[in-house]
Design a protein around this motif. Structure first.
Motif, PDB file in Angstrom:
ATOM      1  N   LEU A 214       6.445  53.121 -22.588  1.00 57.00           N
ATOM      2  CA  LEU A 214       5.362  53.429 -23.516  1.00 57.00           C
ATOM      3  C   LEU A 214       4.039  53.414 -22.754  1.00 57.00           C
ATOM      4  O   LEU A 214       3.843  52.576 -21.868  1.00 57.00           O
ATOM      5  CB  LEU A 214       5.301  52.396 -24.644  1.00 57.00           C
ATOM      6  CG  LEU A 214       6.580  52.172 -25.459  1.00 57.00           C
ATOM      7  CD1 LEU A 214       6.346  51.072 -26.488  1.00 57.00           C
ATOM      8  CD2 LEU A 214       7.002  53.448 -26.146  1.00 57.00           C
ATOM      9  N   ALA A 242       1.124  59.839 -21.377  1.00 58.87           N
ATOM     10  CA  ALA A 242       2.549  59.552 -21.309  1.00 58.87           C
ATOM     11  C   ALA A 242       3.349  60.692 -20.702  1.00 58.87           C
ATOM     12  O   ALA A 242       4.553  60.621 -20.611  1.00 58.87           O
ATOM     13  CB  ALA A 242       3.075  59.259 -22.710  1.00 58.87           C
ATOM     14  N   CYS A 254       8.234  62.093 -29.640  1.00 55.57           N
ATOM     15  CA  CYS A 254       8.256  60.676 -29.976  1.00 55.57           C
ATOM     16  C   CYS A 254       7.140  60.375 -30.962  1.00 55.57           C
ATOM     17  O   CYS A 254       6.178  61.141 -31.086  1.00 55.57           O
ATOM     18  CB  CYS A 254       8.116  59.796 -28.729  1.00 55.57           C
ATOM     19  SG  CYS A 254       6.620  60.076 -27.778  1.00 55.57           S
ATOM     20  N   ALA A 256       5.160  56.831 -33.266  1.00 55.59           N
ATOM     21  CA  ALA A 256       5.025  55.394 -33.452  1.00 55.59           C
ATOM     22  C   ALA A 256       4.137  55.127 -34.653  1.00 55.59           C
ATOM     23  O   ALA A 256       3.204  55.891 -34.936  1.00 55.59           O
ATOM     24  CB  ALA A 256       4.440  54.738 -32.204  1.00 55.59           C
ATOM     25  N   TYR A 270       8.700  52.395 -32.844  1.00 57.61           N
ATOM     26  CA  TYR A 270       8.625  53.550 -31.959  1.00 57.61           C
ATOM     27  C   TYR A 270       9.974  54.259 -31.960  1.00 57.61           C
ATOM     28  O   TYR A 270      11.028  53.623 -31.838  1.00 57.61           O
ATOM     29  CB  TYR A 270       8.272  53.099 -30.538  1.00 57.61           C
ATOM     30  CG  TYR A 270       8.413  54.183 -29.496  1.00 57.61           C
ATOM     31  CD1 TYR A 270       7.395  55.103 -29.264  1.00 57.61           C
ATOM     32  CD2 TYR A 270       9.574  54.279 -28.719  1.00 57.61           C
ATOM     33  CE1 TYR A 270       7.527  56.093 -28.307  1.00 57.61           C
ATOM     34  CE2 TYR A 270       9.713  55.255 -27.751  1.00 57.61           C
ATOM     35  CZ  TYR A 270       8.684  56.164 -27.551  1.00 57.61           C
ATOM     36  OH  TYR A 270       8.826  57.135 -26.600  1.00 57.61           O
ATOM     37  N   GLU A 272      12.083  58.068 -30.531  1.00 55.01           N
ATOM     38  CA  GLU A 272      12.010  59.217 -29.633  1.00 55.01           C
ATOM     39  C   GLU A 272      13.298  60.028 -29.723  1.00 55.01           C
ATOM     40  O   GLU A 272      14.362  59.508 -30.070  1.00 55.01           O
ATOM     41  CB  GLU A 272      11.769  58.781 -28.187  1.00 55.01           C
ATOM     42  CG  GLU A 272      12.897  57.944 -27.605  1.00 55.01           C
ATOM     43  CD  GLU A 272      12.611  57.428 -26.198  1.00 55.01           C
ATOM     44  OE1 GLU A 272      11.432  57.149 -25.909  1.00 55.01           O
ATOM     45  OE2 GLU A 272      13.564  57.310 -25.407  1.00 55.01           O
TER      46      GLU A 272
END
Length: 553
Positions: A214, A242, A254, A256, A270, A272
């Motif tokens: 992350l 990222a 992804c 969050a 989180y 993905e």
């Protein structure tokens, strides 16, 4: 990977990874795992053979109070495996197996491109966006919205029940995987210092358990700004620093969402998906944010309930333990010819198993006892009360000290678990002649100070009571003349530490007693107390200080 779940009384639980060949545990700050438990030895135990350096084993390092594995005291190195429970004094260490997946927080990257990053306040995401009765919704959107509402309803119903925190975390991830179908996901919670720690990691079938990386920017956006974050095309997005780590991991998308209650973020969820799979949508982020908000309230309530219940249990136990301990102590010292006598317990922040006793036999002799039960709190107080009752019965039958300790040892061994034992010093004193017959069962050595300043340590005749069945104890004798002093004490005196973690120690105690020997027992007590306060320099005492002074006059 094996990890240690360490529970020290009065401290939050913590997890220690077995990530080096040898790990030492004990009270000293020099250990790999320092433990704030005053019942432990400075270097108490060792775990060796980690990281392929041989079989993983638990080794006791000659600790005073011993080390137990799954309820049995160990005397030789023992193999360790997931599910084992280690008892070190009052500290419980559970050996558990966790996923080898690490959660890595990468540094902030390039923020020059934000084409595919979607950030929105969690409060905005929680506002109604589309209603099930909206006539403009297509069949696919309507089915998706109904599924989202069904998931939120299911999780809300589940959260109404009495559910422990680990199961709640697992349930939240199960629901997200059922409805949002990620490849990997994790839920992180903030500890008491506000630091995020992974609570649970989950994978879809067939997905490799590699590290989850992350970016700090993503964490800051979720935690500090309370944003829901969605990277729609994560492989080309650098908007949250990222892109590089995500490209390496082969992640397509992804997202969050923060777990927050009353504007305080207590964690995040989180999720993905990998290359070749779908990308998350804004509606997915809305659903995840709603789920996170619902779960956060329950998580916070559970934490508050657990904290309040633990505090209430501790307060109730301490109050009752104090009352039991108070009743064990003599109301006053007996008056004897040619004798000054004083007993005192100075409590610390916790209730220990210290106690002392005076018992006058029918032949005018006096039993003087000082003891220290392993552990603290209610269990130690109850065991001390049981031992005191048995001691007084057998002393009333005029058992000599050696035989009395032998009987007490067998009783404690039969009635307690292996990690429980008692250090015990018994002196049978004749006030007319000054003669003393004593037995020391694993206790701190008594100190005999003669009128001329000569001193003698009265060592042990065997191990503490309750460690070995069938153990017999011998005894020693001496005679006290006018001006001689006998001092008995518990380890709360000698193990009192200064700010440099140096202990007061037996030599310093002997010096203090020799220097104060000409005074009355009250004056000797005052000088000893002053010496301890001066030495510790404000460092809190970690254990009760109990001592008995007997002076021949």
């Amino acid at each position: 990977m094996l990890v240690l779940n360490v529970r020290v009384p009065g401290e939050p639980a913590r997890r220690i990874q077995l990530d080096r060949p040898v790990l030492t545990l004990g009270r000293s700050s020099t250990n790999d795992v320092p433990l704030g438990d005053r019942t432990l030895s400075r270097v108490h135990a060792r775990i060796e053979g980690v990281q392929g350096a041989g079989p993983i084993r638990l080794v006791d390092l000659g600790s005073r109070n011993g080390t137990s594995l799954n309820g049995a005291r160990i005397t030789v190195p023992m193999p360790l495996a997931a599910g084992d429970r280690i008892q070190l004094g009052e500290t419980l260490v559970e050996v558990i197996e966790e996923s080898t997946t690490r959660v890595v927080i990468d540094g902030i990257g390039d923020e020059s491109s934000k084409r595919t990053t979607f950030l929105q306040s969690s409060k905005d995401l929680l506002r109604p966006h589309k209603q099930a009765w909206d006539s403009k919704l297509g069949a696919e959107e309507l089915a998706r919205l109904n599924a989202s509402l069904r998931m939120l309803n299911e999780i809300s119903v589940d959260l109404l029940g009495d559910i422990p925190l680990p199961r709640l975390v697992e349930l939240v991830l199960e629901k997200t995987f059922t409805f949002l179908k990620p490849d990997r996901g994790l839920l992180m919670l903030a500890d008491e210092q506000g630091k995020l720690k992974p609570e649970r990691v989950k994978y879809a079938a067939g997905v490799d358990p590699s590290d989850i990386r992350l970016s700090k920017t993503l964490i800051q956006s979720v935690v500090d700004k309370k944003n829901g974050v969605l990277l729609i095309d994560a492989a080309t997005d650098a908007g949250l620093g990222a892109a590089e780590s995500i490209r390496i991991q082969g992640i397509t998308s992804c997202m969050a969402a923060p777990l927050f209650v009353e504007d305080k973020v207590i964690g995040l969820i989180y999720l993905e998906v990998r290359l070749g799979r779908k990308s998350f949508s804004e509606e997915d982020l809305r659903l995840l944010t709603s789920l996170a908000n619902t779960a956060a309230i329950k998580i916070q309530n559970l934490r508050l309930q657990e904290g309040a219940a633990a505090r209430q249990r501790i307060e109730s136990e301490l109050a009752l333990a104090w009352e039991i301990q108070r009743r064990l102590l003599p109301e006053a010292e007996p008056t004897l010819p040619h004798t000054e006598l004083l007993g005192r317990t100075v409590p610390s922040r916790t209730v220990s198993g210290d106690y002392y006793d005076f018992f006058e036999r029918g032949d005018n002799s006096l039993d003087v006892v000082i003891a220290d039960v392993s552990g603290k709190g209610m269990g130690a107080s109850i065991l001390a009360a049981s031992v005191q009752a048995a001691f007084q019965v057998w002393a009333g039958e005029h058992f000599p000290p050696g035989l009395l300790c032998t009987r007490l040892n067998d009783m404690v061994f039969r009635r307690t678990s292996p990690e429980k034992f008692i250090t015990f010093f018994l002196a049978l004193y004749d006030p007319e002649s000054g003669s003393v017959v004593y037995t020391n069962a694993g206790h701190n050595p008594g100190i005999l100070v003669r009128k001329n300043g000569a001193s003698e340590l009265l060592g042990a005749h065997g191990p503490p009571l309750g460690m070995f069945a069938g153990k017999t104890y011998g005894s020693g004798t001496f005679t006290m003349a006018e001006g001689d002093l006998l001092a008995l004490y518990t380890d709360g005196v000698t193990e009192a530490a200064n700010p440099e973690d140096e202990e007061f120690g037996t030599p310093r105690l002997v010096e203090t007693l020799v220097r104060a020997r000409a005074g009355s027992v009250a004056e000797i007590e005052a000088e000893l107390g002053a010496a301890l306060v001066a030495f510790t320099s404000g460092t809190p005492f970690g254990d009760d200080r109990t001592f008995v002074l007997l002076k021949r006059s």
